[in-house]
Design an enzyme around this catalytic site. Structure first.
Site, mmCIF file in Angstrom:
data_model
loop_
_atom_site.group_PDB
_atom_site.id
_atom_site.type_symbol
_atom_site.label_atom_id
_atom_site.label_comp_id
_atom_site.label_asym_id
_atom_site.label_seq_id
_atom_site.Cartn_x
_atom_site.Cartn_y
_atom_site.Cartn_z
ATOM 1 N N ASP A 142 0.833 -1.208 0.000
ATOM 2 C CA ASP A 142 0.000 0.000 0.000
ATOM 3 C C ASP A 142 0.862 1.250 0.000
ATOM 4 O OD1 ASP A 142 -2.430 1.642 0.329
ATOM 5 O OD2 ASP A 142 -1.421 2.158 2.192
ATOM 6 N N ARG B 33 -0.495 6.315 -6.677
ATOM 7 C CA ARG B 33 -1.833 6.888 -6.907
ATOM 8 C C ARG B 33 -1.826 8.391 -6.699
ATOM 9 N NH1 ARG B 33 -4.865 4.282 -2.581
ATOM 10 N NH2 ARG B 33 -6.607 5.502 -3.281
HETATM 11 N N1 URA Z 1 -6.206 7.259 3.214
HETATM 12 C C1 URA Z 1 -5.506 6.123 2.953
HETATM 13 O O1 URA Z 1 -4.834 5.587 3.829
HETATM 14 N N2 URA Z 1 -5.572 5.609 1.723
HETATM 15 C C2 URA Z 1 -6.310 6.153 0.727
HETATM 16 O O2 URA Z 1 -6.329 5.618 -0.351
HETATM 17 C C3 URA Z 1 -7.034 7.346 1.005
HETATM 18 C C4 URA Z 1 -6.968 7.877 2.270
#
Ligand code: URA
Length: 429
Positions: free
Chosen positions: A162, A169
């Site tokens: 992530d 992203r």
């Molecule tokens: N907060 C997060 O941790 N991830 C996202 O994609 C959006 C907000």
């Protein structure tokens, strides 16, 4: 197994992806064998075509498994946390974690830094002289065992897929995708070794979700993914138009949180702490939401929440009696008589970032002292020349004129007092 190009094209054309391909994609990306240009093409295809519930669950689990998953079961039952999708003046985690701990919850909170115009819990905590957010797992566990709550930063070991995908992203216009936000948030939170989670999904002009329908879809997706992984999840949609509370910044939000922990502070901050904390106590102790809320309110009023906070801060090496103070202030004045009918929280958040309370580049350091205080909240009566807000000066001294103008323009003053707007819009789960 299809090639990566075939997988991207399949999603582009609106097809669902099988579980083994999703697991392979995340594993390849984590191992640096999938280039960013192909992952960003896939993220954009997902942005337009979405992921269904099964795909979202598999994507989340694959990201969760890309790193360590804490096992805190030896600390006992009642391990719960709260996550907010981000707002302006959102300091709720600071009073909430100790208040919930005072009611018997164990709160292993892993928090983030400010994102865009929204503030971050870590930046606020680091305004406390000495507070360390980088405890290792053994120290984190020791604080939890002694105090019942600890707030630290995300380490590189938690959901590294992530961490990488989020950064991608952020620079490819693919943040605002409901399944990708779901997977991003839930993969990090489920790595904390919790049994239950309360989600605060912010809705409005100063939130990432601008309307109730999108916020509801996000909340339902997160609840579904969490429940699919055996966790109990409750989500609240809450209003995020004006900033929460009076203070927007870092040290000043810590000071406001301490007021709330002592039974005072702004009523909207207290209301959210009591509502969200009540749901945490409901999940952790098996009582009703009303009973949970009553216990949290009691902990704020009887000093037990404040006592937990002080112990947590001391364990982290912090000294909140030495919060840095502003070096001066600039008043923002009303140009006419009337009532404050609205405050544009997005503009206030962006102004706070421009002053140095947040970042415009990932490598920037925030100014812990600078901030904005709302002196005339929505509904307040003001006279021409009366104070709407105050800029608290940090290391940059007095703010540039364009920032004070922007803050003044964020206030709408009209002749009619607005109806009070409910803070909690809906509960899901
Ligand atoms: N907060 C997060 O941790 N991830 C996202 O994609 C959006 C907000």
């Amino acid at each position: 197994m299809r090639s990566i190009v075939e997988i991207i094209a399949a999603k582009r054309d609106g097809h669902t992806l099988p579980d083994d391909e999703i697991r392979w994609l995340i594993a390849e990306y984590s191992a640096d064998r999938l280039p960013d240009y192909q992952m960003s093409a896939l993220a954009m295809a997902i942005f337009f075509r979405g992921l269904d519930h099964r795909e979202t669950g598999t994507w989340t689990e694959a990201m969760l498994r890309s790193g360590v998953v804490l096992d805190l079961s030896d600390l006992g039952a009642g391990r719960v946390d709260k996550h907010s999708t981000g707002g302006v003046g959102d300091k709720i985690s600071l009073p909430l974690a100790p208040a919930a701990a005072a009611c018997g919850c164990i709160v292993p909170m892993v928090s983030g830094r400010g994102l865009g115009h929204t503030g971050g819990t870590l930046d606020k905590l680091e305004a406390i002289p000495g507070y360390r957010t980088d405890l290792d797992v053994a120290a984190f566990r020791a604080v939890l065992a002694d105090v019942g709550c600890s707030i630290i930063g995300q380490t590189g070991e938690v959901a590294p897929a992530d961490k990488r995908l989020y950064a991608l992203r952020d620079v490819t216009g693919t943040v605002e995708s409901i399944p990708l936000i779901t997977a991003s948030i839930m993969s990090k939170k489920l790595a904390e070794g919790i049994e239950g989670l309360v989600l605060d999904v912010k809705v409005g002009g100063a939130a990432f979700m601008k309307n109730v329908e999108d916020a509801r879809r996000l909340a339902e997706a997160m609840v579904q993914v969490g429940e699919g992984m055996g966790k109990r999840v409750i989500a609240f949609l809450t209003r995020m138009e004006e900033p929460l509370g009076q203070m927007i910044g870092n040290a000043c939000e810590v000071a406001e949180s301490i007021e709330v922990l002592g039974g005072g502070g702004p009523s909207d901050v207290r209301e959210l702490v009591v509502t969200l904390g009540g749901a945490m106590v409901e999940l952790a102790r098996g009582v009703s939401a009303d009973e949970g809320a009553a216990r949290v309110a009691q902990a704020l009023d009887d000093g037990s929440a404040l006592q937990r906070w002080r112990r947590m801060v001391a364990h982290h090496g912090g000294d909140d009696s030495r919060l840095p103070a502003p070096t001066g202030e600039t008043a923002i004045l009303a140009s006419r008589d009337g009532y404050v009918t609205a405050i544009d929280g997005l503009e206030i958040g962006l102004s706070a970032v421009a002053l140095g309370a947040g970042r415009t580049r990932a490598d920037q350091a925030v100014d812990p002292v600078v901030g904005v205080r709302i002196d005339a909240p929505r509904g307040a009566k003001v006279a021409a020349g009366g104070r709407l807000a105050t800029v608290l000066h940090g290391r940059g001294g007095a703010p540039p004129a364009e920032v004070t103008r922007r803050i003044a323009d964020a206030f709408r003053v009209g002749s009619t007092q607005p109806e009070p707007a409910p803070l909690v819009i809906e509960r899901i789960g």
